[in-house]
Design a protein around this motif. Structure first.
Motif, short mmCIF file in Angstrom:
data_model
loop_
_atom_site.label_atom_id
_atom_site.label_comp_id
_atom_site.label_asym_id
_atom_site.label_seq_id
_atom_site.Cartn_x
_atom_site.Cartn_y
_atom_site.Cartn_z
N MET A 129 -54.17 -60.53 3.62
CA MET A 129 -52.97 -59.73 3.40
C MET A 129 -52.22 -59.52 4.71
SD MET A 129 -52.94 -59.01 0.18
CE MET A 129 -53.67 -60.59 0.00
N ALA A 130 -53.00 -59.41 5.81
CA ALA A 130 -52.40 -59.10 7.11
C ALA A 130 -51.83 -60.35 7.78
CB ALA A 130 -53.45 -58.45 8.01
N SER A 131 -52.27 -61.51 7.27
CA SER A 131 -51.90 -62.75 7.94
C SER A 131 -50.44 -63.15 7.64
CB SER A 131 -52.85 -63.86 7.50
OG SER A 131 -52.37 -65.11 7.94
N ALA A 132 -49.78 -63.75 8.63
CA ALA A 132 -48.43 -64.26 8.42
C ALA A 132 -48.47 -65.52 7.57
CB ALA A 132 -47.77 -64.55 9.77
N ASN A 133 -49.60 -66.24 7.68
CA ASN A 133 -49.79 -67.43 6.86
C ASN A 133 -51.03 -67.27 5.99
OD1 ASN A 133 -47.61 -68.91 8.21
ND2 ASN A 133 -49.02 -68.81 9.97
N PRO A 134 -50.87 -66.47 4.95
CA PRO A 134 -52.06 -66.14 4.18
C PRO A 134 -52.67 -67.35 3.47
CG PRO A 134 -50.10 -65.30 3.10
CD PRO A 134 -49.65 -65.84 4.42
N VAL A 135 -51.90 -68.32 3.12
CA VAL A 135 -52.45 -69.46 2.38
C VAL A 135 -52.09 -70.76 3.08
CG1 VAL A 135 -52.62 -68.40 0.12
CG2 VAL A 135 -50.43 -69.35 0.86
N ASP A 136 -52.89 -71.80 2.85
CA ASP A 136 -52.65 -73.10 3.45
C ASP A 136 -51.89 -74.02 2.51
OD1 ASP A 136 -53.93 -72.29 5.74
OD2 ASP A 136 -55.91 -72.92 5.00
N VAL A 137 -52.03 -73.73 1.23
CA VAL A 137 -51.22 -74.48 0.28
C VAL A 137 -50.36 -73.47 -0.45
CG1 VAL A 137 -53.16 -74.55 -1.35
CG2 VAL A 137 -51.16 -76.02 -1.75
N ILE A 138 -49.03 -73.62 -0.31
CA ILE A 138 -48.12 -72.66 -0.91
C ILE A 138 -47.50 -73.31 -2.13
CG2 ILE A 138 -46.15 -71.11 -0.54
CD1 ILE A 138 -46.66 -71.56 2.50
N GLN A 194 -59.14 -80.86 -3.35
CA GLN A 194 -59.97 -82.05 -3.46
C GLN A 194 -60.41 -82.55 -2.09
OE1 GLN A 194 -58.36 -85.32 -5.79
NE2 GLN A 194 -58.26 -84.00 -7.61
N GLY A 195 -61.68 -82.85 -1.95
CA GLY A 195 -62.21 -83.33 -0.68
C GLY A 195 -62.49 -82.23 0.32
N LYS A 196 -61.95 -81.03 0.03
CA LYS A 196 -62.20 -79.90 0.94
C LYS A 196 -63.38 -79.06 0.48
CE LYS A 196 -57.37 -79.40 2.44
NZ LYS A 196 -56.68 -80.37 1.54
N LEU A 197 -63.71 -79.15 -0.81
CA LEU A 197 -64.80 -78.35 -1.39
C LEU A 197 -65.78 -79.25 -2.14
CD1 LEU A 197 -62.77 -75.37 -2.95
CD2 LEU A 197 -64.11 -75.34 -0.82
N PRO A 198 -67.01 -78.91 -2.14
CA PRO A 198 -68.00 -79.72 -2.87
C PRO A 198 -68.00 -79.42 -4.37
CG PRO A 198 -69.12 -77.93 -1.75
CD PRO A 198 -67.65 -77.78 -1.43
N PHE A 199 -67.01 -78.75 -4.87
CA PHE A 199 -66.94 -78.47 -6.31
C PHE A 199 -65.47 -78.37 -6.71
CE2 PHE A 199 -65.51 -74.13 -5.84
CZ PHE A 199 -66.03 -73.74 -4.62
N VAL A 231 -59.00 -72.62 2.03
CA VAL A 231 -60.46 -72.74 2.07
C VAL A 231 -61.01 -71.59 2.91
CG1 VAL A 231 -62.39 -74.15 2.87
CG2 VAL A 231 -60.41 -75.24 1.78
N MET A 232 -62.03 -70.96 2.44
CA MET A 232 -62.67 -69.89 3.24
C MET A 232 -64.18 -70.13 3.24
SD MET A 232 -64.40 -67.57 1.23
CE MET A 232 -64.80 -67.79 -0.47
N TYR A 233 -64.82 -69.45 4.12
CA TYR A 233 -66.28 -69.60 4.23
C TYR A 233 -66.99 -68.27 4.02
CZ TYR A 233 -65.57 -74.34 5.83
OH TYR A 233 -65.22 -75.66 5.87
N LEU A 234 -68.04 -68.35 3.24
CA LEU A 234 -68.88 -67.16 3.01
C LEU A 234 -70.33 -67.61 3.08
CD1 LEU A 234 -68.79 -64.09 2.12
CD2 LEU A 234 -69.24 -64.94 -0.17
N LYS A 235 -71.11 -66.94 3.94
CA LYS A 235 -72.52 -67.30 4.10
C LYS A 235 -72.67 -68.80 4.40
CE LYS A 235 -73.85 -63.17 2.53
NZ LYS A 235 -74.17 -62.14 3.51
N HIS A 236 -71.84 -69.28 5.27
CA HIS A 236 -71.91 -70.67 5.76
C HIS A 236 -71.57 -71.72 4.70
CE1 HIS A 236 -73.81 -68.65 9.04
NE2 HIS A 236 -74.85 -68.31 8.29
N SER A 237 -70.97 -71.29 3.59
CA SER A 237 -70.58 -72.34 2.65
C SER A 237 -69.10 -72.18 2.29
CB SER A 237 -71.46 -72.31 1.40
OG SER A 237 -71.44 -71.04 0.83
N ALA A 238 -68.51 -73.31 2.05
CA ALA A 238 -67.07 -73.33 1.80
C ALA A 238 -66.75 -72.89 0.39
CB ALA A 238 -66.52 -74.74 2.04
N GLY A 239 -65.65 -72.20 0.24
CA GLY A 239 -65.21 -71.76 -1.07
C GLY A 239 -63.70 -71.72 -1.11
#
Lengths: 252, 166
Positions: free
Chosen positions: A125-134, A146-151, A170-178
């Motif tokens: 919410m605080a970020s000026a660029n909250p998302v990478d794909v708009i 696609q190709g960024k996540l294993p699911f 893409v974000m990371y939680l507990k060392h895994s991408a989501g």
């Protein structure tokens, strides 16, 4: 002293309860008085025979001793004082302690995971660029991952709802991408986190599926091997509405 | 358990019944254990135990009957010695013909208060002081009651022998 008086002392004589003085004078009299001597002898004999007749006349049955010993034993030890029972109690206590520690650890792990997700949302919410794909188009946003996540996952059709897709990253939680997807509802922004349902996510599966924390509402569920978390400052009902849309999309 | 066999024997003599004697002994030990703190070191343990047994007996049905008998027979214990035994029956002669069973029968027939004091003195060989502690009566009363008891015993034996010789 007359013989009557002497005879009054004969009991004490045969019972060995006469004083030394009495004994001496009585014995002196008995030596000179055959009648009193016969009486004394008779009394003595009588005492001996009574003793013989009464001694061990009745003997206790063998079980009586046992019965009494049981009845006068110090109070039986309570069940929990028995050696094997102590073990059982100790084991039960250990299991309880381990279980509660494990439960507490999971609970705190859940709190920690929820806090992390909340932080991610707030940072977005605080970020000026909250998302990478708009894009408001789900057919643009989904392929971007696609190709960024294993699911992969499905995004809901929002045309007939008041929700609007903003984009994703893409974000990371507990060392895994989501995936983190951003939605808009009027002036509220909601994050949807999607990641693989792996052991590290187990804490999220515990407890209520709808949570209110620091004025944010959260809803979480698991479906098709994916863990979903919807978080935002919208009402719980709105969060739930978006969750339902995602559930339906996830099943299709 | 100290004094077990003796206490049982005495209890059976008092009650004249096995089951009652067993209950009496059991209760005596339980009371003794419970009240052991009231037992004063240095005093006579045996007299203390017999006292518990005897007091317990007095609260039983048979004991109450025996107690009632004492109070109703009007033969109060004073410190006067009893009349000397009948001089006409020399006991030496008399006892030579007496069997143990006859003495046992006579003892059983005696009123409880006479039976118990004879048993305490002759069987348990208690001193007058111990008997007075056990029964809770003054030494003078111990002596006069013992004298009466023995007289009653001799009379019972004499009656028995007279009956047998007839």
């Amino acid at each position: 002293m007359s013989c009557d008086l002497w005879r009054g002392k004969l009991d004490a004589y045969v019972d060995s309860d006469a004083s030394q003085e009495e004994l001496a004078s009585l014995e002196a009299h008995l030596r000179t008085c055959p009648s009193c001597a016969a009486e004394a002898l008779g009394s003595l004999q009588m005492k001996r025979m009574t003793q013989a007749a009464a001694t061990a006349r009745y003997s206790p049955s063998p079980h009586l001793r046992l019965r009494i010993e049981e009845s006068i034993q110090p109070n039986r030890k309570p069940v929990w004082a028995l050696p094997w029972m102590r073990l059982v109690v100790a084991a039960a206590a250990l299991v309880l302690i381990v279980a509660s520690v494990a439960l507490w650890m999971r609970y705190s792990a859940r709190e920690q995971t929820l806090a992390e997700l909340l932080d991610l949302h707030v940072a977005t919410m605080a970020s000026a660029n909250p998302v990478d794909v708009i894009s408001t188009d789900r057919h643009t946003v989904k392929p971007w991952f696609q190709g960024k996540l294993p699911f992969t996952f499905n995004l809901p059709e929002l045309q007939n709802s008041s929700f609007k897709l903003v984009g994703g990253r893409v974000m990371y939680l507990k060392h895994s991408a989501g995936a983190q997807l951003l939605f808009e509802l009027r002036n509220h922004r909601l994050s949807v986190f999607i990641f693989q349902d792996q052991p590290a996510m187990i804490p999220l599966a515990m407890g209520a599926t709808t949570i209110r924390e620091m004025a944010f509402n959260l809803e979480t569920w698991s479906e098709g091997g994916l863990r979903y978390v919807v978080v935002g400052d919208a009402s719980a009902a709105d969060i739930h509405e978006l969750s339902e849309l995602l559930r339906v999309a996830g099943r299709s | 358990m100290p004094l077990f066999a003796q206490l049982y024997n005495f209890a059976h003599w008092l009650t004249q019944d096995r089951a009652a004697a067993e209950d009496l002994v059991q209760e005596t030990y339980m009371k003794a254990l419970r009240g052991f703190s009231s037992f004063q070191q240095g005093t006579n343990f045996r007299a203390w135990m017999y006292k518990i047994l005897r007091n317990t007996f007095l609260t039983t049905q048979a004991g109450l009957k025996a107690g009632a008998y004492v109070s109703l027979d009007g033969d109060s214990d004073d410190d006067k010695p009893s009349e000397p035994a009948d001089a006409e029956t020399p006991e030496t002669v008399l006892l030579a013909r007496v069997e143990l069973e006859t003495i046992q029968n006579a003892l059983e027939k005696l009123p409880v208060r006479f039976r118990e004091i004879i048993l305490l003195s002759d069987l348990e060989e208690m001193s007058y002081q111990e008997i007075c502690e056990t029964l809770g009566i003054p030494v003078g009363t111990v002596m006069s009651r013992l004298s009466r008891a023995r007289k009653a015993m001799r009379e019972l034996l004499a009656a028995k022998l007279r009956g047998a010789s007839r």
